[in-house]
Design a protein around this motif. Structure first.
Motif, mmCIF file in Angstrom:
data_model
loop_
_atom_site.group_PDB
_atom_site.id
_atom_site.type_symbol
_atom_site.label_atom_id
_atom_site.label_comp_id
_atom_site.label_asym_id
_atom_site.label_seq_id
_atom_site.Cartn_x
_atom_site.Cartn_y
_atom_site.Cartn_z
ATOM 1 N N TRP B 433 9.662 -4.294 -12.812
ATOM 2 C CA TRP B 433 8.298 -4.475 -13.293
ATOM 3 C C TRP B 433 7.552 -3.201 -13.747
ATOM 4 C CZ3 TRP B 433 3.224 -3.437 -12.244
ATOM 5 C CH2 TRP B 433 2.172 -4.325 -13.031
ATOM 6 N N HIS B 434 7.555 -2.164 -12.685
ATOM 7 C CA HIS B 434 6.862 -0.859 -12.884
ATOM 8 C C HIS B 434 7.443 -0.389 -14.229
ATOM 9 C CE1 HIS B 434 5.099 2.545 -10.704
ATOM 10 N NE2 HIS B 434 4.825 2.577 -11.767
ATOM 11 N N ILE B 435 8.640 -0.277 -14.234
ATOM 12 C CA ILE B 435 9.360 0.552 -15.411
ATOM 13 C C ILE B 435 9.204 -0.105 -16.775
ATOM 14 C CG2 ILE B 435 11.519 1.316 -16.341
ATOM 15 C CD1 ILE B 435 12.557 1.666 -13.779
ATOM 16 N N ASP B 436 9.137 -1.633 -16.593
ATOM 17 C CA ASP B 436 8.726 -2.225 -18.013
ATOM 18 C C ASP B 436 7.436 -2.072 -18.279
ATOM 19 O OD1 ASP B 436 10.730 -5.252 -17.183
ATOM 20 O OD2 ASP B 436 11.106 -3.378 -18.285
ATOM 21 N N LEU B 457 7.508 9.333 -15.055
ATOM 22 C CA LEU B 457 8.264 8.100 -15.044
ATOM 23 C C LEU B 457 9.853 8.568 -15.018
ATOM 24 C CD1 LEU B 457 9.036 5.490 -16.258
ATOM 25 C CD2 LEU B 457 8.996 6.191 -18.603
ATOM 26 N N ILE B 458 10.184 9.682 -15.278
ATOM 27 C CA ILE B 458 11.619 10.117 -15.164
ATOM 28 C C ILE B 458 11.898 9.908 -13.691
ATOM 29 C CG2 ILE B 458 13.270 12.199 -15.091
ATOM 30 C CD1 ILE B 458 12.105 12.615 -17.923
ATOM 31 N N GLN B 459 11.175 10.601 -12.774
ATOM 32 C CA GLN B 459 11.176 10.711 -11.316
ATOM 33 C C GLN B 459 11.273 9.329 -10.974
ATOM 34 O OE1 GLN B 459 8.966 9.631 -8.622
ATOM 35 N NE2 GLN B 459 10.259 10.358 -7.141
ATOM 36 N N LEU B 460 10.428 8.242 -11.333
ATOM 37 C CA LEU B 460 10.584 6.780 -10.921
ATOM 38 C C LEU B 460 11.986 6.242 -11.350
ATOM 39 C CD1 LEU B 460 9.008 4.426 -9.919
ATOM 40 C CD2 LEU B 460 8.280 3.873 -12.561
ATOM 41 N N ILE B 461 12.343 6.757 -12.554
ATOM 42 C CA ILE B 461 13.697 5.981 -12.902
ATOM 43 C C ILE B 461 14.626 6.612 -12.003
ATOM 44 C CG2 ILE B 461 15.337 5.980 -14.584
ATOM 45 C CD1 ILE B 461 13.027 5.930 -16.752
ATOM 46 N N THR B 463 14.724 7.262 -8.796
ATOM 47 C CA THR B 463 14.533 6.361 -7.681
ATOM 48 C C THR B 463 15.265 5.113 -7.806
ATOM 49 O OG1 THR B 463 12.251 5.880 -7.879
ATOM 50 C CG2 THR B 463 12.619 8.018 -6.655
ATOM 51 N N ALA B 464 15.010 4.396 -8.985
ATOM 52 C CA ALA B 464 15.344 3.128 -9.002
ATOM 53 C C ALA B 464 16.884 2.754 -9.449
ATOM 54 C CB ALA B 464 14.663 2.277 -9.964
ATOM 55 N N SER B 465 17.705 3.173 -8.340
ATOM 56 C CA SER B 465 19.146 3.597 -8.992
ATOM 57 C C SER B 465 19.697 2.270 -9.364
ATOM 58 C CB SER B 465 19.979 4.274 -8.070
ATOM 59 O OG SER B 465 19.474 3.557 -6.785
ATOM 60 N N GLU B 466 19.439 1.241 -8.818
ATOM 61 C CA GLU B 466 20.150 0.019 -9.192
ATOM 62 C C GLU B 466 19.766 -0.399 -10.592
ATOM 63 O OE1 GLU B 466 17.907 0.490 -6.881
ATOM 64 O OE2 GLU B 466 16.211 -0.932 -7.375
ATOM 65 N N LEU B 467 18.516 0.028 -11.032
ATOM 66 C CA LEU B 467 18.082 -0.250 -12.398
ATOM 67 C C LEU B 467 18.638 0.878 -13.562
ATOM 68 C CD1 LEU B 467 14.336 -1.227 -11.449
ATOM 69 C CD2 LEU B 467 16.555 -2.863 -12.398
ATOM 70 N N PRO B 601 20.432 14.482 -8.576
ATOM 71 C CA PRO B 601 20.148 13.619 -7.422
ATOM 72 C C PRO B 601 18.733 13.171 -7.405
ATOM 73 C CG PRO B 601 19.856 16.014 -6.930
ATOM 74 C CD PRO B 601 20.469 15.865 -8.503
ATOM 75 N N VAL B 602 18.435 12.266 -6.719
ATOM 76 C CA VAL B 602 17.017 11.632 -6.724
ATOM 77 C C VAL B 602 16.087 12.794 -6.395
ATOM 78 C CG1 VAL B 602 15.560 10.047 -5.580
ATOM 79 C CG2 VAL B 602 18.128 9.314 -6.108
#
Lengths: 165, 808
Positions: B433-436, B457-461, B463-467, B601-602
């Motif tokens: 939801w956050h990324i969307d 945003l890149i950092q957030l992406i 961390t959401a490795s499953e997404l 890496p994250v």
């Protein structure tokens, strides 16, 4: 406390300026320019309050004239609207159906009336009747003095003690 | 004959026409001017006339001349020559002249003018004049433009008038006292006793002035405030009288009895009741009464209610009263009058933190105000809405805010965007939801977001490795639709470069599968590279992404090579540098390419506002492509970390040990992480050996064999003294058959206390394979003194690269 009160026309011509704070001439000119630009740019159905620097600007349009004043943070904006309205009512009572031309050709009278309503940026008198009476009495004083002068041009001038009401 | 007519006309003009007509005639003439030039001409003539009138002295016409001058002044023309005339007229015994003289003083003089002091004496005399209208003129002028000196002079006089005079003068003297206190706060004590007694006046004008005076005294002095708290019951009584009084025509405004006075009393009560239980209790009933009984159909009533609400919220009122106040504000929100909606929102903004739940009840109305026509109302509604977002209502609020973002006026867009980001960060129910949400904002208003949005945003992406799969698909689709929004394009390029392999796989649970070929991806990136809409930073992103794909795709590596080599001659410096370095990665360092371009890496969450590229300059290293030091300020996005890596490798292929610079920014640690990444590579870590240590300057060398005949030597200089070492230069000499190429040093200033280093690379070519020796001369300034020294390195054994040395 009100910082200043301005009256200007729809073309941006200044009709009256009352400053309650000491400011150099150049800065006053700049403020007048800023105010006229800001207020004249407002669309018709917008609210009467603006923010400018750290002041609240309250303005209202009466026919062809904009009445604009600047307040501090703790001042009540709605009350300022009432104050502007009170001033317009007083002008109306004095000139009888006041219009912009009255204020242009009798600007000094407009100032005298304002000086009975506001002082030091604060309301001085809350009774309309009281202010109207003071103005009439001052004008009477001026007239009688001028009449006396034209009748006896050489005699020394003494302003009579006038009764208080 | 004509002369006679002229004389007759003049005679008529100056005797028959009354003076005020003459003023009005002048105004008429000025207004009839058709051009600015014509007006100026008329004004000049009139001013000359006025000046001559002033020179003539007392002739009964001075006041009219001054009035004319004041009109001219209002038009914006200079009128300073009238200042002295004001002083003279004020001193005149005639009322008409005093009247205009004082007006002139208020308009032309201010406290900065010297002439203003000259009227002090006149004012003093007029304050005791027998006519109250003359006294009034003096009081008014003093309150308008009285300087601190004048105030000090005349304060005792004003205090006398406060106590002894008629109400007409008393009310003016009170406000004059207010002005004096504002100018000279020490004089407050003078007026405090009289102020208290003024509260028992019946005259509203005096009462109003008294309340203003007491407010001013209390605001300036906490002791006085304590003293005046005792007046609360009296004030409550006066207020009650106003609220319950029968109709009084003199003070009535739209059904409210003297709203001006009511508002001022409420304001004073607010100050007196703040943080004080006793005072607050004493006014509780009154406030409840005013709040319930005041008719708010007209502005006057609303003004009183507004002030009441402000007072209730600012004192220690009981909770029932507070709820009543918030409900009044809620009712205001539904008012037809835009002004009342506006002030209601400003008030709600003030209390949203303290009475959050009460304000939440009106959330629906507030959100509706986002659709108001007026921009000021919209702005207030936006601020309030953002303050009301919570974990419970985040989804519905965000929907409204995103709708608002797409239709809001341009001046509110960046505020909305950053507000949405903050809210999303704090309350997002899920990462997807956050990324969307962020993607939605970037698509709608990408041009108005702050710079840190892209790295955040890149950092957030990451961390959401499953997404990752979902994200890269979404971004790809957004990219092929529109490449105008720079921040969106930058993030999309980064993701495609990083997760391109996932994009090619085609499947992703949450998005309908779409077949994407390698050519499609490369087409998209090339479009970005070539488009005139792309900013230089964006093109940098695209180029790096293209490069990264070389390890993630299989078929089109040659296409990538050609793209990269084309940009080797690009005019843009940054792009050219990158392209050349990537080229080098293809050619000389191909064996490292896979490792260098590996998945990142994250990333740790950096502090807000921190950009990743800034500290890349810490590890300075000359590059192979250009013989000049690497630019310290690389672009601020994480992709530059890959560049940093390549820069490191550009000089030598030995991983440089991290400089001992004590920077505490997190990015240095991520750089260090990357270096550790490299540490896992096949290359043996090369020891740094110290060859020289004297006077705080230490010199270390590292050497590495490139080929059988080529050796790369890196010299590292550091400074442990208290002062910086400047003008640092190294010279090297080698045996005749050995070819020496010295690269540019990273700098010539070595910071003190070991805070930084200077490195310099030397390439040695030893075709005859003689035993390598090197003599190094160091020269530098420290504390203004020049130093010079020489070190000889005797042998560089080929295999282990352990130099033996002897200082000379």
């Amino acid at each position: 406390m009100m910082h200043f009160l301005l009256l200007f026309s729809r073309q941006g011509k200044l009709r009256l300026q009352k400053w309650f704070l000491p400011l150099p001439e150049r800065e006053r000119k700049k403020i007048v320019k800023d105010m006229t630009t800001m207020v004249l740019a407002r669309k018709p159905r917008t609210c009467n309050f603006l923010h400018w620097k750290d002041l609240k600007i309250v303005y209202k349009r009466y026919a062809s004239l904009y009445f604009c004043c600047a307040l501090e943070n703790q001042d009540n904006e709605l009350m300022a609207l009432e104050t502007l309205h009170r001033y317009v009512e007083l002008l109306d009572k004095y000139f009888g159906n006041v219009c912009e031309l009255d204020i242009i050709f009798n600007f000094e009278k407009a100032y005298f009336i304002l000086d009975e309503l506001l002082m030091g940026g604060e309301i001085q008198e809350t009774s309309k009747l009281s202010i109207v009476k003071s103005i009439e009495a001052s004008d009477m004083l001026q007239e009688t003095e001028q009449k006396r002068r034209s009748e006896h041009p050489s005699s020394s001038e003494i302003i009579q003690n006038t009764t208080c009401f | 004959m004509t002369d006679f007519l002229n004389i007759a006309l003049l005679f008529i003009q100056y005797t028959v026409m009354t003076p005020s007509v003459r003023l009005q005639e002048m105004i008429r003439v000025i207004r009839s001017a058709r051009t600015q030039g014509e007006e100026r001409g008329i004004i000049q003539r009139e001013c000359a006339d006025i000046r001559s009138q002033f020179r003539q002295g007392d002739n009964g016409e001075r006041s009219h001349s001054l009035a004319k001058l004041l009109y001219v002044h209002m038009l914006g023309y200079p009128a300073h020559f009238g200042q002295m005339e004001c002083v003279r007229l004020i001193a005149s015994p005639r009322y008409s002249e005093k009247r205009i003289g004082y007006l002139g003083a208020m308009m032309l003089l201010d406290e900065k003018q010297d002439a203003s002091l000259l009227i002090t004496n006149s004012i003093k005399n007029d304050l005791s004049h027998s006519s109250q209208y003359v006294q009034s003129l003096a009081l008014c002028t003093l309150a308008c433009m009285g300087s601190a000196e004048m105030c000090r002079d005349l304060a005792p006089e004003i205090e006398r008038l406060l106590r002894a005079s008629h109400s007409y003068i008393k009310k003016k003297a009170t406000l004059c006292a207010v002005h004096i206190i504002r100018k000279v706060p020490e004089l407050a004590e003078l007026f405090t006793p009289s102020a208290r007694t003024l509260l028992s006046e019946k005259n509203h004008g005096v009462l109003h002035g008294a309340v203003v005076l007491i407010t001013e005294l209390c605001e300036r002095n906490p002791d006085t405030l304590v003293q005046f708290r005792k007046a609360v019951p009296e004030l409550v009584q006066i207020m009650k009288g106003l609220v319950t009084s029968s109709y009084s025509p003199e003070h009535n405004v739209a059904g409210i009895s003297d709203p001006f006075l009511q508002v001022r009393i409420l304001r004073l009560l607010r100050i007196l009741g703040h943080n004080n239980d006793t005072a607050s209790d004493a006014m509780n009933d009154l406030l409840a009464q005013v709040a319930t009984n005041t008719d708010s159909s007209k502005t006057a009533g609303s003004a009183v209610l507004y002030e009441t609400v402000l007072t209730i919220m600012d004192i220690n009122s009981e909770s029932g009263l507070r709820v009543l106040a918030v409900n009044i504000l809620g009712r205001f929100l539904l008012n037809n009058d835009r002004n009342i909606r506006y002030i209601s929102m400003t008030s709600l903004q003030k209390i949203v933190q303290t009475d959050h739940n009460a304000v939440q009840r009106h959330r629906g109305t507030i959100v509706d105000c986002l659709k108001d026509q007026d921009t000021s109302v919209k702005r207030r509604a936006l601020e309030l809405s953002l303050a009301l977002v919570s974990a419970v209502n985040i989804r519905s609020m965000m929907k409204e805010l995103l709708i608002f973002l797409s239709v809001c006026p341009p001046e509110l867009r960046s505020q909305t965007a950053s507000g949405i980001f903050n809210a999303a960060e704090r309350y997002s129910p899920s990462k997807r939801w956050h990324i969307d949400t962020i993607l939605h904002v970037l698509t709608t208003a990408g041009g108005d977001v702050r710079d840190e949005t892209v790295p955040n945003l890149i950092q957030l992406i990451t961390t959401a490795s499953e997404l990752h799969c979902y994200t890269v698909h979404k971004l790809y689709r957004a990219l092929i639709k529109d490449i105008a929004q720079q921040s969106l394009v930058q993030v999309a390029c980064w993701c495609i470069g990083e997760y391109g392999d996932l994009l090619l796989k085609g499947e992703c649970e949450e998005i309908e599968p779409v077949q994407v070929t390698e050519d499609d991806i490369l087409d998209a990136l090339e479009t970005v590279l070539q488009s005139h809409m792309s900013s230089p930073a964006t093109r940098g992103f695209a180029l790096t992404a293209t490069m990264k794909l070389s390890t993630r795709i299989t078929d089109n590596v040659d296409r990538i090579r050609s793209i990269v080599s084309i940009y080797g001659s690009c005019i843009d410096l940054e792009l050219q540098q990158r392209a050349v370095e990537y080229n080098a990665l293809f050619k000389k360092y191909d064996h490292m390419r896979a490792a260098v371009l590996e998945r990142m890496p994250v990333m740790d969450k950096n502090s807000p506002g921190h950009t990743n590229g800034d500290t890349s300059g810490e590890i300075k290293e000359p590059d192979t492509s250009k013989p000049k030091p690497v630019e310290a300020g690389l672009l601020s996005e994480p992709a530059s970390q890959v560049c940093d890596l390549l820069d490191l490798l550009g000089g030598t292929d030995t991983p440089l040990q991290p400089s001992p610079a004590p920077t505490s920014t997190p990015t240095t640690t991520s750089s260090a992480d990357l270096l550790d990444l490299l540490g896992g590579l096949e290359i043996k870590p090369v020891p740094t050996v110290s060859v020289y240590e004297k006077n705080g300057l230490s010199l270390k060398i590292q050497c590495d064999k490139q080929t059988e005949t080529e050796v790369t030597v890196t010299l590292i200089a550091s400074n442990s003294t208290q002062n910086d070492i400047t003008n640092f230069t190294l010279q090297a000499a080698v045996p005749k058959s050995v070819q020496l190429q010295m690269k540019a040093p990273s700098g010539n200033v070595i910071p003190a206390h070991g805070l930084g280093q200077v490195t310099q690379t030397v390439l040695l070519n030893n075709p005859n394979k003689v035993s390598l020796k090197m003599r190094i001369r160091v020269a530098y300034s420290n504390q203004g003194a020049m130093h010079q020294d020489t070190v000889q390195i005797d042998s560089f054994p080929s295999a282990a690269c352990q130099p033996s040395f002897s200082p000379l």
